[in-house]
Enzyme design. Structure first.
Site, PDB file in Angstrom:
ATOM      1  N   GLU A 123     -20.491  -5.678  77.108  1.00  0.00           N
ATOM      2  CA  GLU A 123     -20.030  -6.763  76.231  1.00  0.00           C
ATOM      3  C   GLU A 123     -20.684  -8.070  76.665  1.00  0.00           C
ATOM      4  O   GLU A 123     -20.876  -8.313  77.859  1.00  0.00           O
ATOM      5  CB  GLU A 123     -18.512  -6.875  76.326  1.00  0.00           C
ATOM      6  CG  GLU A 123     -17.878  -7.881  75.384  1.00  0.00           C
ATOM      7  CD  GLU A 123     -16.356  -7.828  75.422  1.00  0.00           C
ATOM      8  OE1 GLU A 123     -15.730  -8.818  75.005  1.00  0.00           O
ATOM      9  OE2 GLU A 123     -15.800  -6.808  75.881  1.00  0.00           O
TER      10      GLU A 123
ATOM     11  N   ASP B 166     -20.140 -12.169  75.739  1.00  0.00           N
ATOM     12  CA  ASP B 166     -19.107 -12.973  75.075  1.00  0.00           C
ATOM     13  C   ASP B 166     -19.428 -14.452  74.939  1.00  0.00           C
ATOM     14  O   ASP B 166     -19.828 -15.103  75.902  1.00  0.00           O
ATOM     15  CB  ASP B 166     -17.799 -12.920  75.891  1.00  0.00           C
ATOM     16  CG  ASP B 166     -17.104 -11.582  75.806  1.00  0.00           C
ATOM     17  OD1 ASP B 166     -17.332 -10.856  74.833  1.00  0.00           O
ATOM     18  OD2 ASP B 166     -16.323 -11.279  76.724  1.00  0.00           O
TER      19      ASP B 166
ATOM     20  N   GLU C  36     -16.519 -17.056  73.808  1.00  0.00           N
ATOM     21  CA  GLU C  36     -15.127 -17.215  73.421  1.00  0.00           C
ATOM     22  C   GLU C  36     -14.752 -18.693  73.528  1.00  0.00           C
ATOM     23  O   GLU C  36     -14.992 -19.320  74.563  1.00  0.00           O
ATOM     24  CB  GLU C  36     -14.202 -16.389  74.314  1.00  0.00           C
ATOM     25  CG  GLU C  36     -14.400 -14.883  74.177  1.00  0.00           C
ATOM     26  CD  GLU C  36     -13.396 -14.087  74.992  1.00  0.00           C
ATOM     27  OE1 GLU C  36     -13.120 -12.945  74.603  1.00  0.00           O
ATOM     28  OE2 GLU C  36     -12.898 -14.608  76.016  1.00  0.00           O
TER      29      GLU C  36
ATOM     30  N   HIS D 272     -15.939 -20.144  76.908  1.00  0.00           N
ATOM     31  CA  HIS D 272     -15.862 -19.110  77.938  1.00  0.00           C
ATOM     32  C   HIS D 272     -16.980 -18.099  77.687  1.00  0.00           C
ATOM     33  O   HIS D 272     -17.073 -17.527  76.598  1.00  0.00           O
ATOM     34  CB  HIS D 272     -14.487 -18.440  77.856  1.00  0.00           C
ATOM     35  CG  HIS D 272     -14.271 -17.304  78.779  1.00  0.00           C
ATOM     36  ND1 HIS D 272     -13.648 -17.434  80.001  1.00  0.00           N
ATOM     37  CD2 HIS D 272     -14.582 -15.980  78.663  1.00  0.00           C
ATOM     38  CE1 HIS D 272     -13.570 -16.261  80.601  1.00  0.00           C
ATOM     39  NE2 HIS D 272     -14.132 -15.362  79.799  1.00  0.00           N
TER      40      HIS D 272
END
Length: 284
Positions: free
Chosen positions: A104, A106, A108, A121
């Site tokens: 993953e 990310d 965020e 994030h």
């Protein structure tokens, strides 16, 4: 050698087919993504499929996913985040593979109470393990206008870019035993959901549901990548697209140093309380 008109046309068709098989240039939310949860809270807002909204209320959030899976690619989108009191909300744009040992990558955006900044994030998971967080406050208000966010994922590195400025580079460090996401195809996802138990000041600030529904907007979604289908990648072994070998050049290094020195608010590589026996190998 002189080619007939029919032969030239055949060569042109083959060239166009090859170009299409190497990369996907996505550009329409109608064609390229599926709103896969939210019970109507996710909506494509225009006929051409350039603008999409995700909403969150006390019953549910919403999200979309790409039709294709990719094994390496460059994905970007413009986002306008939930304005005002967004405490307890999380707005995302990320890549993820399925399964219990997933990979993953990310972006965020963690909401906050009015007058306080969002926290961006970032994290990288390999084989189901994350713990590689870096967080930033942004140098602009991400709720006022659309801003461009980009993930570049190639065999050598992952680059997180905000408005053309690299803020983070996660290099392939397999040579020192650090796993790197390279074997699991990932879909692109975006979502708006509630996590008031941890998002804002560790859960001290709760979601004000009187302000619901909360809405975030996405536009100009674009992906250039190696489509994975039927166990094969669409990209050739001698792939030469610029993103496939992209790295952060000296000018980009200066910009990244600027962003990290002024706007980074958390870096797992400097968290000695979390890693009392020494920071992870990738940080050294």
């Amino acid at each position: 050698m002189k080619l007939s008109r029919g032969t030239r046309f055949a060569f042109l068709v083959l060239f166009l087919f090859a170009a299409q098989s190497v990369a996907v240039y996505a550009g329409s939310f109608h064609k390229d993504v599926q709103i896969h949860w939210g019970d109507g809270r996710g909506k494509v807002r225009d006929r051409d499929g350039k603008l999409l909204s995700l909403s969150l209320d006390k019953s549910s959030g919403s999200g979309f996913q790409s039709h294709h899976e990719f094994l390496y690619g460059k994905a970007e989108v413009q986002m306008k985040l939930v304005p005002g009191n967004s405490a307890g909300t999380v707005t995302t744009f990320y890549l993820k593979s399925p399964g219990t040992t997933w990979d993953e990558i990310d972006f965020e955006f963690l909401g906050n109470i009015s007058g306080h900044p969002y926290t961006l994030h970032t994290n990288v998971y390999t084989r189901g393990s994350g713990d590689k967080e870096q967080q930033f406050h942004l140098w602009f208000d991400p709720t006022k206008n659309f801003h461009t966010y980009c993930i570049t994922w190639n065999p050598q590195r992952i680059i997180f870019t905000v408005y053309g400025i690299p803020i983070r580079e996660f290099k392939n460090s397999e040579s020192i035993g650090v796993p790197f996401p390279k074997n699991q195809p990932m879909r692109l996802y975006a979502s708006l959901w509630e996590a008031e138990h941890w998002v804002t000041r560790g859960g001290l600030e709760k979601t004000d549901w009187s302000k619901a529904p909360f809405t975030a907007f996405y536009r100009n979604y674009n992906v250039e990548g190696c489509v994975w289908a039927n166990g094969k990648s669409s990209c050739p072994a001698n792939m030469n697209a610029p993103w496939f070998t992209q790295k952060v050049d000296p000018e980009g290094q200066k910009k990244m140093k600027w962003a990290q020195s002024k706007y980074m608010v958390y870096n797992y590589c400097t968290d000695k309380r979390r890693f009392p026996k020494g920071v992870p190998a990738v940080c050294t």
